[in-house]
Design a protein around this motif. Structure first.
Motif, PDB file in Angstrom:
ATOM      1  N   CYS A  13       0.836  -1.204   0.000  1.00  0.00           N
ATOM      2  CA  CYS A  13       0.000   0.000   0.000  1.00  0.00           C
ATOM      3  C   CYS A  13       0.874   1.259   0.000  1.00  0.00           C
ATOM      4  O   CYS A  13       1.660   1.491   0.914  1.00  0.00           O
ATOM      5  CB  CYS A  13      -0.927   0.003   1.214  1.00  0.00           C
ATOM      6  N   CYS A  67      -0.374   3.914   3.027  1.00  0.00           N
ATOM      7  CA  CYS A  67       0.060   3.765   4.431  1.00  0.00           C
ATOM      8  C   CYS A  67       1.465   3.181   4.507  1.00  0.00           C
ATOM      9  O   CYS A  67       1.950   2.881   5.603  1.00  0.00           O
ATOM     10  CB  CYS A  67      -0.923   2.889   5.199  1.00  0.00           C
ATOM     11  N   CYS A  87      -6.244   2.093   7.577  1.00  0.00           N
ATOM     12  CA  CYS A  87      -6.079   2.543   6.185  1.00  0.00           C
ATOM     13  C   CYS A  87      -7.169   1.893   5.346  1.00  0.00           C
ATOM     14  O   CYS A  87      -7.198   0.676   5.192  1.00  0.00           O
ATOM     15  CB  CYS A  87      -4.690   2.175   5.666  1.00  0.00           C
ATOM     16  N   CYS A 105      -6.373  -0.015   1.544  1.00  0.00           N
ATOM     17  CA  CYS A 105      -5.823  -1.375   1.543  1.00  0.00           C
ATOM     18  C   CYS A 105      -6.571  -2.265   2.530  1.00  0.00           C
ATOM     19  O   CYS A 105      -6.166  -3.403   2.786  1.00  0.00           O
ATOM     20  CB  CYS A 105      -4.332  -1.356   1.864  1.00  0.00           C
TER      21      CYS A 105
END
Ligand SMILES: [Zn+2]
Length: 398
Positions: free
Chosen positions: A312, A315, A326, A329
């Motif tokens: 991701c 994050c 987050c 994701c």
């Protein structure tokens, strides 16, 4: 008293100078009285009119009447006078500007500017020219520059990554036959994988054989077959385009969206080439620090098939942003980006006659949703925003 051209009695230089001076003084005085275009026309005709203008008279009464010995002296002064008259008439032409003489009111005035700095402003009834006039005091029309739509922008970015790897761009029709959309991609009739595609078929096709029936393509993959029919291997293409599925619109679905498909075929393509190519592409798109991961999957036209995930980039793979979960994701630290795999030998069978013998060539294919990538890349929370045409939204990406 208006000036008239006198008959000359004396032709001495002094007498000639005096006569010329009187003429030029009269010219200045009459020129100063010109205010409007009508005034100016009268002025021009009086001094330069062919039949009876002052210059014509000077020619007749001074130059032609001069005795032989004085012709040269007279000629010099007449030439000078002609130059001054022409210049004064030209310069004296009023330059007409019609506009709002008083910015605060609807007073339409006629502004006549001529002869250097002298300018006159007449306010009152609007002259007839107003309807054709340009108001030079109004601000101009603004024509803001257009910009790429965020989906097109993301698409161009992805395409340029693959163009730099030597891929060419191929395109194909949006209305497609069942053969190219399904059959030649190893979706046999009645195969359950067809159900996953939520296809929009064109009406009144029942009388045609199944493979000829028309539909809105559900993926850009038909262009793989269309290109392999036309071009012999080796082949490296990327295919951008619109696709349609029977998905009701919501924040993450749209009945129309965009895909980019990729296909590479050569005599010795391996899964390693697929992984290396996509790992490079993801780093080019999302930054060199992202990691990639492959997860087994299923597509009828590739074997083996995989989903590609990237760590991701929002994050940083931690699954959390400042202790908040987050969302992009789903706190896993990984985002699914695309589907890919090695081209199923059954697909090559359909284009075998054009040099794609599955015993000799191999290849890989991949496909990704561009709108989804644009959503991730630009942090947009609703796919519908892309298609509503709201300039306030679109201008943020300009
Ligand atoms: Zn994340």
């Amino acid at each position: 008293m208006a000036y008239t051209v006198p008959k000359l009695k004396e032709f001495s230089p002094a007498a000639l100078d005096k006569a010329a001076e009187r003429l030029l003084t009269a010219l200045e005085q009459e020129s100063a009285a010109v205010n409007t275009e009508a005034d100016w026309k009268t002025f021009r005709d009086r001094w330069m009119g062919r039949k009876n203008g002052v210059l014509t008279q000077v020619n007749e009464l001074w130059l032609k009447a001069a005795p032989k010995g004085a012709k040269r002296d007279v000629g010099q002064r007449v030439n000078l006078a002609r130059a001054r008259v022409t210049e004064t008439v030209e310069d004296g032409k009023p330059k007409r500007i019609v506009g709002y003489a008083d910015a605060g009111a609807a007073n339409i005035g006629e502004v006549t500017v001529g002869k250097g700095l002298s300018a006159k402003v007449k306010l009152g009834s609007a002259p007839a020219v107003v309807e054709h006039a340009v108001d030079i005091t109004l601000p101009g029309n603004r024509h803001p520059l257009g910009a790429e739509h965020p989906v097109i922008k993301a698409m161009n970015e992805i395409l340029s990554v693959f163009r730099n790897l030597g891929y060419s761009i191929a395109e194909g029709p949006i209305i497609e036959t069942d053969y190219y959309n399904f059959e030649a991609l190893n979706f046999p009739p009645n195969h359950p994988a067809r159900d996953t595609q939520d296809t929009l078929f064109l009406a009144n096709q029942d009388s045609k054989p199944l493979r000829d029936r028309l539909l809105l393509r559900t993926h850009t993959s038909p262009v793989q077959i269309r290109t392999m029919e036309k071009m012999k291997p080796p082949l490296r293409i990327v295919v951008p385009g619109k696709v349609h599925r029977n998905d009701p619109p919501d924040a993450s679905h749209s009945p129309m969206f965009h895909q980019i498909e990729g296909l590479a075929v050569d005599t010795n393509i391996t899964l390693g080439d697929l992984k290396g190519t996509l790992d490079h592409a993801m780093k080019a798109l999302f930054g060199s620090s992202v990691k990639t991961s492959f997860r087994p999957s299923f597509f009828p036209f590739t074997e083996p098939s995989a989903e590609l995930l990237v760590s991701c980039f929002i994050c940083g793979g931690r699954g959390k942003r400042n202790l908040e979960p987050c969302r992009p994701c789903k706190q896993t630290g990984w985002i699914e980006i695309l589907g890919c795999g090695m081209v199923d030998p059954n697909v090559f069978e359909f284009v075998k006659s054009n040099g794609y013998d599955p015993r000799k060539v191999s290849g890989f294919a991949f496909g990704m949703g561009v709108d989804r990538l644009a959503i991730l890349k630009y942090g947009v929370d609703d796919i519908q925003l892309f298609f509503q045409g709201d300039v306030r939204f679109l201008a943020q990406f300009a």
